[in-house]
Design a protein around this motif. Structure first.
Motif, PDB file in Angstrom:
ATOM      1  N   ALA A  79       1.169  -1.403   0.050  1.00  0.00           N
ATOM      2  CA  ALA A  79       0.187   0.523  -0.012  1.00  0.00           C
ATOM      3  C   ALA A  79       1.316   1.720   0.235  1.00  0.00           C
ATOM      4  CB  ALA A  79      -1.028   0.429   1.018  1.00  0.00           C
ATOM      5  N   ALA A  80       0.408   2.135   0.106  1.00  0.00           N
ATOM      6  CA  ALA A  80       0.783   3.793  -0.068  1.00  0.00           C
ATOM      7  C   ALA A  80       0.836   4.833   1.566  1.00  0.00           C
ATOM      8  CB  ALA A  80       0.507   4.612  -1.650  1.00  0.00           C
ATOM      9  N   LEU A  81       1.997   4.757   1.524  1.00  0.00           N
ATOM     10  CA  LEU A  81       2.376   5.415   2.816  1.00  0.00           C
ATOM     11  C   LEU A  81       2.402   7.661   2.032  1.00  0.00           C
ATOM     12  CD1 LEU A  81       2.339   5.872   5.702  1.00  0.00           C
ATOM     13  CD2 LEU A  81       5.543   6.305   5.367  1.00  0.00           C
ATOM     14  N   VAL A  82       1.258   7.692   2.409  1.00  0.00           N
ATOM     15  CA  VAL A  82       0.833   8.828   2.054  1.00  0.00           C
ATOM     16  C   VAL A  82       1.192  10.386   3.449  1.00  0.00           C
ATOM     17  CG1 VAL A  82      -1.168  10.778   1.072  1.00  0.00           C
ATOM     18  CG2 VAL A  82      -0.825   8.776   0.634  1.00  0.00           C
ATOM     19  N   LEU A  83       2.249  10.898   2.856  1.00  0.00           N
ATOM     20  CA  LEU A  83       2.351  12.009   3.876  1.00  0.00           C
ATOM     21  C   LEU A  83       1.578  13.373   3.947  1.00  0.00           C
ATOM     22  CD1 LEU A  83       4.032  13.275   6.523  1.00  0.00           C
ATOM     23  CD2 LEU A  83       5.668  13.622   5.011  1.00  0.00           C
ATOM     24  N   ASP A  84       0.740  13.702   4.600  1.00  0.00           N
ATOM     25  CA  ASP A  84       0.022  14.728   4.323  1.00  0.00           C
ATOM     26  C   ASP A  84       0.706  15.962   5.120  1.00  0.00           C
ATOM     27  OD1 ASP A  84      -1.629  17.134   4.406  1.00  0.00           O
ATOM     28  OD2 ASP A  84      -2.661  16.297   4.575  1.00  0.00           O
ATOM     29  N   ASP A  85       1.683  16.791   4.233  1.00  0.00           N
ATOM     30  CA  ASP A  85       3.231  17.669   4.394  1.00  0.00           C
ATOM     31  C   ASP A  85       2.157  19.068   4.084  1.00  0.00           C
ATOM     32  OD1 ASP A  85       4.781  18.583   6.139  1.00  0.00           O
ATOM     33  OD2 ASP A  85       6.535  16.672   4.565  1.00  0.00           O
ATOM     34  N   VAL A  86       1.009  19.715   4.479  1.00  0.00           N
ATOM     35  CA  VAL A  86       0.712  20.725   3.330  1.00  0.00           C
ATOM     36  C   VAL A  86       0.165  21.524   4.457  1.00  0.00           C
ATOM     37  CG1 VAL A  86      -1.693  21.832   3.078  1.00  0.00           C
ATOM     38  CG2 VAL A  86      -1.401  19.539   2.091  1.00  0.00           C
ATOM     39  N   ARG A  87       0.056  21.478   5.682  1.00  0.00           N
ATOM     40  CA  ARG A  87       0.601  22.204   7.098  1.00  0.00           C
ATOM     41  C   ARG A  87       1.987  22.584   7.419  1.00  0.00           C
ATOM     42  NH1 ARG A  87      -3.629  22.642  11.729  1.00  0.00           N
ATOM     43  NH2 ARG A  87      -4.898  22.058   9.980  1.00  0.00           N
ATOM     44  N   VAL A 141      11.461   8.197   8.318  1.00  0.00           N
ATOM     45  CA  VAL A 141      10.544   7.383   8.091  1.00  0.00           C
ATOM     46  C   VAL A 141       9.535   8.315   6.422  1.00  0.00           C
ATOM     47  CG1 VAL A 141       7.972   6.135   7.647  1.00  0.00           C
ATOM     48  CG2 VAL A 141       9.231   6.007   9.082  1.00  0.00           C
ATOM     49  N   ARG A 142       9.970   7.561   5.033  1.00  0.00           N
ATOM     50  CA  ARG A 142       9.783   8.204   4.202  1.00  0.00           C
ATOM     51  C   ARG A 142       8.431   7.799   3.457  1.00  0.00           C
ATOM     52  NH1 ARG A 142      16.515   8.435   1.566  1.00  0.00           N
ATOM     53  NH2 ARG A 142      16.648  10.359   3.949  1.00  0.00           N
ATOM     54  N   PRO A 143       7.990   8.942   2.485  1.00  0.00           N
ATOM     55  CA  PRO A 143       6.322   7.675   2.648  1.00  0.00           C
ATOM     56  C   PRO A 143       6.503   7.694   0.889  1.00  0.00           C
ATOM     57  CG  PRO A 143       6.785  10.772   2.401  1.00  0.00           C
ATOM     58  CD  PRO A 143       8.013  10.413   2.888  1.00  0.00           C
ATOM     59  N   ASP A 144       5.775   7.265   0.422  1.00  0.00           N
ATOM     60  CA  ASP A 144       5.545   7.497  -0.956  1.00  0.00           C
ATOM     61  C   ASP A 144       4.709   8.385  -1.161  1.00  0.00           C
ATOM     62  OD1 ASP A 144       6.350   3.847  -0.692  1.00  0.00           O
ATOM     63  OD2 ASP A 144       4.325   4.622   0.389  1.00  0.00           O
ATOM     64  N   LEU A 145       4.060   8.737  -1.313  1.00  0.00           N
ATOM     65  CA  LEU A 145       3.530  10.382  -2.004  1.00  0.00           C
ATOM     66  C   LEU A 145       3.173  10.742  -1.006  1.00  0.00           C
ATOM     67  CD1 LEU A 145       0.682   7.943  -3.540  1.00  0.00           C
ATOM     68  CD2 LEU A 145       2.356   8.574  -5.081  1.00  0.00           C
ATOM     69  N   THR A 197       4.098  14.609  -4.434  1.00  0.00           N
ATOM     70  CA  THR A 197       5.686  14.411  -4.909  1.00  0.00           C
ATOM     71  C   THR A 197       5.179  12.882  -4.601  1.00  0.00           C
ATOM     72  OG1 THR A 197       6.123  14.846  -2.550  1.00  0.00           O
ATOM     73  CG2 THR A 197       7.059  16.333  -3.894  1.00  0.00           C
ATOM     74  N   GLY A 198       5.822  12.303  -5.832  1.00  0.00           N
ATOM     75  CA  GLY A 198       5.573  10.517  -5.427  1.00  0.00           C
ATOM     76  C   GLY A 198       6.813  10.132  -5.645  1.00  0.00           C
ATOM     77  N   SER A 199       7.428   8.589  -5.144  1.00  0.00           N
ATOM     78  CA  SER A 199       8.272   7.480  -5.530  1.00  0.00           C
ATOM     79  C   SER A 199       7.833   7.048  -6.694  1.00  0.00           C
ATOM     80  CB  SER A 199       8.162   6.591  -4.726  1.00  0.00           C
ATOM     81  OG  SER A 199       7.212   5.622  -4.776  1.00  0.00           O
ATOM     82  N   GLU A 200       9.373   5.812  -7.426  1.00  0.00           N
ATOM     83  CA  GLU A 200       9.451   5.523  -8.987  1.00  0.00           C
ATOM     84  C   GLU A 200       7.805   4.868  -9.216  1.00  0.00           C
ATOM     85  OE1 GLU A 200      10.572   7.846 -10.452  1.00  0.00           O
ATOM     86  OE2 GLU A 200      10.312   6.401 -12.155  1.00  0.00           O
ATOM     87  N   ARG A 201       8.076   4.012  -8.059  1.00  0.00           N
ATOM     88  CA  ARG A 201       6.485   2.730  -8.388  1.00  0.00           C
ATOM     89  C   ARG A 201       5.174   3.520  -8.561  1.00  0.00           C
ATOM     90  NH1 ARG A 201       3.292  -0.028  -4.864  1.00  0.00           N
ATOM     91  NH2 ARG A 201       4.109   0.610  -2.385  1.00  0.00           N
TER      92      ARG A 201
END
Ligand SMILES: Cc1ncc(COP(=O)(O)O)c(C=O)c1O
Length: 417
Positions: free
Chosen positions: A231-239, A255-259, A276-280
């Protein structure tokens, strides 16, 4: 305790409110209503410069909201304004993007370790919705696991309001409690084979409650769950994006997210967001359809390239943290001097200040009203934001005014039996 809200009825702000109430439903939309500012706060602004904002009645305040996050370098930073102005003068909304789109994407990919591509949009809600779509597109699954009470935007799938939202809009969402590994495990188990994404906030920044930084075991557990089932780990870094760490807010916990979703601070106030996203996740990002009439606008991207250059050059996260610590310890000491206990929570650069024993935030609101009367714009329930324009001198000037606000609050405090 006496309320200290000034009477604004004859001010330009008061007149605008009366006019707005006739032509804008409720007189105001959005976060100025939802995360209500205390009575007597202005609703309409005329300008801003550095660490200061000016309301329509010409009163100036040292600004600790930074437009609710976007202002990271100070209002109208000259280099950013020059970059945006050059593109505005040449044309902002054209038939396609300008070269700034490519320069900005390259700069973000260099800066953010998990990113190998970037998509640009306008708002944080756009970016978070795209992250959910991409996770589902890439995995072919439906379930999204997210923290109870976390804010990710004002669209039906994640809005904090249920008005006009159907159960179907929220189908496939499963909640956990931030930093609570057991609840995360349970949510992921419930999602089973259908888990598309685990969404995490940079830190727990729900309105009006103590903020929590991510615990590294929790962050690692979220990463491990996503790795185990793809699954995708999604980091909400909006704020928080770019205020805490230029590489992403979870670099601190390793820890790095995928998106990841960015918005507020990336263009110092110009409207822009990014995924932003990783290659996968590149194939899904190539296939999915995302667009908006204004998503190619050049000036915000020109601004953002300059913002990133300045953030690197100034080592911004370290400076913002230092400024936040000075502000936070000044607040705590000032409160104690006048017989109050305040608690700061969240990262120093994005602090929330709350009084101990103030369940309805009455003390917090009165302090903010007193500070406003002395030229300092604070918020009692929402986290505040520091910018690079908050120099030691600006912070100390604000703290002096806030100290007087605490003194007034102490004089009007009811004596407990
Ligand atoms: C963490 C987080 N995610 C998403 C959003 C939504 O961003 P926007 O208001 O730009 O749509 C916000 C806005 O405050 C936010 O703080």
């Amino acid at each position: 305790m006496t309320a200290t809200a000034p009477d604004l009825s004859n001010s330009l702000d008061g007149q605008l409110r009366r006019r707005a109430s006739r032509v804008i439903p409720g007189g105001m939309w959005g976060h100025m209503r939802a995360a209500a500012v205390p009575a007597g706060y202005p609703q309409f602004f005329a300008g801003g410069d550095g660490a200061r904002v000016r309301d329509v009645d010409g009163r100036e305040y040292i600004d600790f909201m930074c437009s609710w996050g976007p202002i990271i370098l100070g209002h109208r930073h000259p280099e950013v304004e020059a970059a945006a102005r050059a593109q505005l003068d040449a044309g902002d909304c054209l038939d396609g993007p300008t070269e700034h789109a490519v320069r900005l994407a390259e700069r973000m990919v260099e800066t953010i370790p998990h990113a190998s591509w970037v998509l640009f949009q306008k708002n944080g809600s756009d970016a978070m919705t795209s992250c959910a779509t991409l996770a589902r597109a890439a995995t072919g699954r439906r379930k999204i696991v997210l923290a109870e009470g976390a804010y990710h935007g004002a669209v039906p799938w994640c809005s904090p309001s249920a008005v006009g939202v159907t159960a179907e809009d929220r189908a496939h969402l499963i909640h956990y409690t931030y930093n609570d590994i057991e609840s995360l495990d349970a949510a992921v188990t419930e999602a089973g084979e259908d888990l598309a994404a685990v969404i995490v906030s940079a830190f727990k920044h729900d309105l009006g409650i103590r903020q929590e930084l991510p615990v590294s075991d929790f962050a690692r557990a979220a990463r491990a769950h996503c790795d185990r089932v793809g699954a995708a780990l999604v980091l909400d870094d909006v704020r928080a994006g770019f205020r805490l760490n230029l590489g992403g807010s979870w670099e601190q916990v390793g820890v790095r997210p995928d998106l990841a979703a960015y918005s507020k601070a990336i263009a110092n106030g110009y409207p822009l967001s990014a995924v932003t996203g990783s290659e996968r996740f590149r194939p899904a990002a190539e296939k999915a359809f995302f667009t908006g009439s204004f998503w190619y606008s050049g000036a915000p991207m020109a601004a953002a390239v300059t913002v990133l250059d300045i953030l690197h050059r100034e080592n911004a996260p370290a400076r913002l943290e230092r400024a936040g610590r000075r502000f936070g310890s000044g607040l705590t000491e000032s409160a104690a001097r006048h017989g109050f206990e305040v608690r700061l929570s969240g990262p120093p650069a994005i602090p929330l200040m709350q009084f101990a024993d103030d369940p309805d935030a009455r003390l917090g609101e009165t302090l903010c009203q007193q500070a406003l009367a002395r030229g300092v714009y604070l918020h009692p329930k929402h986290n505040m934001f520091l910018s690079l324009a908050h120099t030691d001198e600006v912070i100390d000037t604000a703290l002096q005014a806030i100290d007087e606000a605490f003194a007034t609050l102490a004089r009007s405090r009811p004596v407990r039996p």
